[in-house]
Design a protein around this motif. Structure first.
Motif, PDB file in Angstrom:
ATOM      1  N   PRO A  61     -57.671   7.171  17.284  1.00 61.43           N
ATOM      2  CA  PRO A  61     -57.964   6.389  16.075  1.00 61.43           C
ATOM      3  C   PRO A  61     -57.830   4.890  16.285  1.00 61.43           C
ATOM      4  CG  PRO A  61     -55.760   7.337  15.915  1.00 61.43           C
ATOM      5  CD  PRO A  61     -56.371   7.880  17.184  1.00 61.43           C
ATOM      6  N   THR A  62     -57.186   4.478  17.358  1.00 62.95           N
ATOM      7  CA  THR A  62     -56.917   3.049  17.560  1.00 62.95           C
ATOM      8  C   THR A  62     -57.571   2.477  18.812  1.00 62.95           C
ATOM      9  OG1 THR A  62     -54.860   3.590  18.729  1.00 62.95           O
ATOM     10  CG2 THR A  62     -54.718   3.191  16.341  1.00 62.95           C
ATOM     11  N   GLU A  63     -57.970   3.316  19.740  1.00 56.27           N
ATOM     12  CA  GLU A  63     -58.560   2.851  20.989  1.00 56.27           C
ATOM     13  C   GLU A  63     -59.972   3.426  21.150  1.00 56.27           C
ATOM     14  OE1 GLU A  63     -57.043   0.774  22.878  1.00 56.27           O
ATOM     15  OE2 GLU A  63     -54.895   0.996  22.571  1.00 56.27           O
ATOM     16  N   ARG A  64     -60.787   2.757  21.949  1.00 59.65           N
ATOM     17  CA  ARG A  64     -62.107   3.295  22.266  1.00 59.65           C
ATOM     18  C   ARG A  64     -61.947   4.298  23.413  1.00 59.65           C
ATOM     19  NH1 ARG A  64     -66.277   0.866  19.752  1.00 59.65           N
ATOM     20  NH2 ARG A  64     -65.862  -1.126  18.727  1.00 59.65           N
ATOM     21  N   LEU A  65     -61.371   5.428  23.057  1.00 59.01           N
ATOM     22  CA  LEU A  65     -61.044   6.466  24.031  1.00 59.01           C
ATOM     23  C   LEU A  65     -61.499   7.816  23.517  1.00 59.01           C
ATOM     24  CD1 LEU A  65     -59.568   7.626  26.553  1.00 59.01           C
ATOM     25  CD2 LEU A  65     -57.471   7.649  25.155  1.00 59.01           C
ATOM     26  N   VAL A  66     -62.252   8.527  24.357  1.00 54.60           N
ATOM     27  CA  VAL A  66     -62.693   9.889  24.068  1.00 54.60           C
ATOM     28  C   VAL A  66     -62.249  10.772  25.229  1.00 54.60           C
ATOM     29  CG1 VAL A  66     -64.685  11.422  23.747  1.00 54.60           C
ATOM     30  CG2 VAL A  66     -64.677   9.136  22.708  1.00 54.60           C
ATOM     31  N   VAL A  67     -61.704  11.936  24.899  1.00 55.77           N
ATOM     32  CA  VAL A  67     -61.309  12.898  25.924  1.00 55.77           C
ATOM     33  C   VAL A  67     -62.115  14.172  25.717  1.00 55.77           C
ATOM     34  CG1 VAL A  67     -59.436  14.306  26.870  1.00 55.77           C
ATOM     35  CG2 VAL A  67     -58.993  11.943  26.158  1.00 55.77           C
ATOM     36  N   VAL A  68     -62.842  14.564  26.742  1.00 56.44           N
ATOM     37  CA  VAL A  68     -63.630  15.798  26.715  1.00 56.44           C
ATOM     38  C   VAL A  68     -62.856  16.859  27.483  1.00 56.44           C
ATOM     39  CG1 VAL A  68     -65.804  16.905  27.376  1.00 56.44           C
ATOM     40  CG2 VAL A  68     -65.798  14.516  26.587  1.00 56.44           C
ATOM     41  N   ASP A  69     -62.576  17.966  26.829  1.00 55.90           N
ATOM     42  CA  ASP A  69     -61.879  19.079  27.476  1.00 55.90           C
ATOM     43  C   ASP A  69     -62.915  20.152  27.811  1.00 55.90           C
ATOM     44  OD1 ASP A  69     -59.679  20.521  28.432  1.00 55.90           O
ATOM     45  OD2 ASP A  69     -59.538  21.658  26.571  1.00 55.90           O
ATOM     46  N   LYS A  70     -62.917  20.616  29.053  1.00 57.82           N
ATOM     47  CA  LYS A  70     -63.938  21.561  29.487  1.00 57.82           C
ATOM     48  C   LYS A  70     -63.383  22.536  30.508  1.00 57.82           C
ATOM     49  CE  LYS A  70     -66.970  20.207  32.554  1.00 57.82           C
ATOM     50  NZ  LYS A  70     -66.400  20.776  33.793  1.00 57.82           N
ATOM     51  N   ALA A  71     -64.128  23.607  30.715  1.00 57.76           N
ATOM     52  CA  ALA A  71     -63.774  24.550  31.772  1.00 57.76           C
ATOM     53  C   ALA A  71     -63.967  23.891  33.129  1.00 57.76           C
ATOM     54  CB  ALA A  71     -64.639  25.805  31.656  1.00 57.76           C
ATOM     55  N   ASN A  72     -63.174  24.312  34.094  1.00 59.93           N
ATOM     56  CA  ASN A  72     -63.252  23.716  35.431  1.00 59.93           C
ATOM     57  C   ASN A  72     -64.613  23.969  36.061  1.00 59.93           C
ATOM     58  OD1 ASN A  72     -62.660  24.302  38.650  1.00 59.93           O
ATOM     59  ND2 ASN A  72     -61.700  22.476  37.850  1.00 59.93           N
ATOM     60  N   GLY A  73     -65.225  22.887  36.519  1.00 57.46           N
ATOM     61  CA  GLY A  73     -66.524  23.015  37.177  1.00 57.46           C
ATOM     62  C   GLY A  73     -66.675  22.125  38.386  1.00 57.46           C
ATOM     63  N   GLY A  74     -65.660  21.305  38.652  1.00 58.80           N
ATOM     64  CA  GLY A  74     -65.736  20.403  39.796  1.00 58.80           C
ATOM     65  C   GLY A  74     -65.992  18.975  39.366  1.00 58.80           C
ATOM     66  N   LYS A  75     -65.817  18.078  40.306  1.00 56.91           N
ATOM     67  CA  LYS A  75     -65.943  16.653  39.999  1.00 56.91           C
ATOM     68  C   LYS A  75     -67.337  16.299  39.500  1.00 56.91           C
ATOM     69  CE  LYS A  75     -65.670  12.015  41.910  1.00 56.91           C
ATOM     70  NZ  LYS A  75     -65.637  11.184  43.124  1.00 56.91           N
ATOM     71  N   SER A  76     -68.380  16.788  40.167  1.00 52.68           N
ATOM     72  CA  SER A  76     -69.744  16.478  39.742  1.00 52.68           C
ATOM     73  C   SER A  76     -70.000  16.962  38.334  1.00 52.68           C
ATOM     74  CB  SER A  76     -70.747  17.115  40.710  1.00 52.68           C
ATOM     75  OG  SER A  76     -70.624  16.570  42.004  1.00 52.68           O
TER      76      SER A  76
END
Length: 498
Positions: free
Chosen positions: A134-149
């Motif tokens: 709510p205070t920073e321009r920050l988004v976190v996407v949580d996902k299943a493991n698929g590798g760095k790419s």
């Protein structure tokens, strides 16, 4: 033909190869020297502070893939959020971490579940949640493991802004690095991607995610790698950028136009050299679409990374880098010597194929042929001297030239003691270290032929408040053994890099 005749011919072939490859390096060095001199001269009048205060810089998204980063992710994100840039956001992609990475981020940044849509323009593993601060321009996407790419592709899909800066979670950026790497994209709409320089953090002092004092480390192995990185980025990559056939933007620090990455299909998940493969594919797609474009490198937006401090870890890293190089060359072999792809087809691809891919084979064969010639008594003294100068002497010249180019133009190491140390290591690396690297790369060819796709477990001590002397960290694959993200491919004897 007798055995002695065969050995003589082999030695002459290898000597010719060494002379040709070093002549190519000298040309690249000359181009780089002129380009960096011009860059430094133009930088005085660049108006970087005015650009920061203006509305001309397009907003940018920093995409950070993270796997099991609970110990350092908060400090890394805070440092990314406070970079000097008019408007930017940070998108962290939690790639199925098995530790508390996600919970740490939720707690420290007061994250809440968000209904912000993720435009799935690239294929990714299942996204299980999106969180926003709510205070920073920050988004976190949580996902299943698929590798760095896969994680990078998810972050690019989640990005709201036209520029995306892809980087590693454990990279330290200088405060103005984002602005400097974006400048070519701001100045010209034809620039599709820009790579910045990656430097060795081992030995330097850091506080609160910022470098306080660049220094060379105490241990020998990281010092050898500093010289390599100076060759790779400053002395060689600058020249390829000038010729518009740069095939590598380090996976640790690179900025792209989001639309061009998506048009090219994003990062490939079935390669261990995803950074080079993407850039090469972008060249291919842009050429095939008859686009006027430029893929650039700039020598001053600095990202600092820790490098391996043991031969075991370094050997695994270099093996993977070389396998990634080979995979990219074979995937895009239709570009080789193909004038349709411009300088990339007639200069870049042949160089990487003849000198990067085949270089370790020819160099090892040369050492064997030289030893056999001495044993059989078919090599005379003048030839032995010429071979030594071509194989070792020019390598010393190129290494020390890279160090002096750093001092004369960029001056990142302020102490003469550090420059003298790097010059010493630039000489010393040609007597053992370079040969070990050549062996690792030759073995990588065997690994590639055996379809080895492992990344290899890597280690990192992490940045302390003070001096950093560490290894490498990040697990970018579906396999827990994969635990590293590389700054870039590094070539001996000239060259990460991602």
């Amino acid at each position: 033909m007798t055995l002695g005749d065969f050995v003589v011919y082999a030695n002459y072939f290898v000597l010719t190869y060494f002379l040709v490859i070093n002549a190519v390096y000298l040309v690249l060095y000359a181009i780089s020297f002129a380009e960096i001199a011009d860059y430094v001269r133009r930088d005085v009048f660049s108006g970087l502070s005015e650009l920061f205060a203006s509305n001309y810089a397009p907003p940018a998204t920093i995409v950070v893939p993270a796997y099991n980063e609970e110990a350092t992710i908060v400090d890394s994100v805070r440092s990314f959020l406070t970079l000097h840039y008019p408007l930017h956001e940070v998108v962290v992609v939690n790639d199925g971490s098995k530790d508390e990475t996600l919970n740490v981020l939720i707690r420290e940044f007061d994250l809440h579940e968000s209904d912000q849509p993720v435009r799935l323009q690239l294929e990714t593993a299942e996204i299980t949640g999106v969180y926003a601060s709510p205070t920073e321009r920050l988004v976190v996407v949580d996902k299943a493991n698929g590798g760095k790419s896969d994680a990078l592709n998810a972050g690019i899909c989640a990005a709201q802004y036209p520029l995306v800066c892809c980087m590693d979670a454990d990279i330290i950026l200088e405060e103005d690095a984002l602005l400097r790497i974006a400048r070519p994209l701001v100045e010209s709409g034809s620039v599709a991607a820009v790579g910045g320089i990656v430097r060795v953090a081992n030995g330097s002092r850091f506080e609160k995610g910022r470098i306080i004092e660049p220094k060379t480390p105490r241990k020998a192995l990281p010092n050898f790698q500093i010289v390599e990185y100076l060759r790779a980025f400053i002395a060689v990559r600058t020249a390829w950028s000038r010729l518009n056939c740069l095939l590598i933007i380090s996976g640790a620090f690179g900025m792209f136009r989001r639309r061009d990455v998506i048009a090219a299909g994003g990062y490939a998940s079935d390669t261990v050299g995803e950074d080079m493969e993407l850039v090469t594919r972008m060249h291919r797609v842009l050429r095939e679409n008859d686009r006027m474009y430029k893929i650039s490198f700039v020598p001053d937006p600095v990202a600092w990374t820790e490098v391996p401090e043991s031969l075991r870890v370094l050997g695994r890293q270099r093996n993977r880098w070389h396998r990634g190089l080979i995979d990219t060359l074979f995937r895009h072999r239709k570009m080789l010597f193909n004038p349709r792809y411009g300088a990339v087809g007639v200069l870049g691809m042949p160089y990487f194929f003849l000198f990067e891919f085949l270089g370790p084979v020819v160099e090892l064969a040369g050492y064997v042929a030289f030893a056999a010639g001495l044993f059989l008594g078919v090599i005379n003294l003048p030839f032995a001297i010429a071979f030594f100068l071509a194989a070792i002497g020019l390598g010393v010249l190129l290494s020390t030239a890279a160090v002096f180019l750093e001092e004369l133009r960029l001056e990142r190491y302020p102490r003469w003691r550090d420059l003298l140390k790097l010059t010493f290591y630039g000489i010393l690396e040609n007597f053992g270290y370079r040969q070990i690297n050549t062996l690792w790369r030759a073995l990588a060819i065997v690994s590639f032929a055996r379809k080895n796709t492992e990344w290899g477990a890597m280690e990192r001590k992490g940045f302390d408040e003070g001096e950093a002397d560490g290894g490498i960290k990040y697990t970018p694959g579906k396999d827990e053994k994969r635990a590293e993200t590389a700054p870039e491919t590094v070539r001996e004897p000239t060259r990460r890099s991602e």
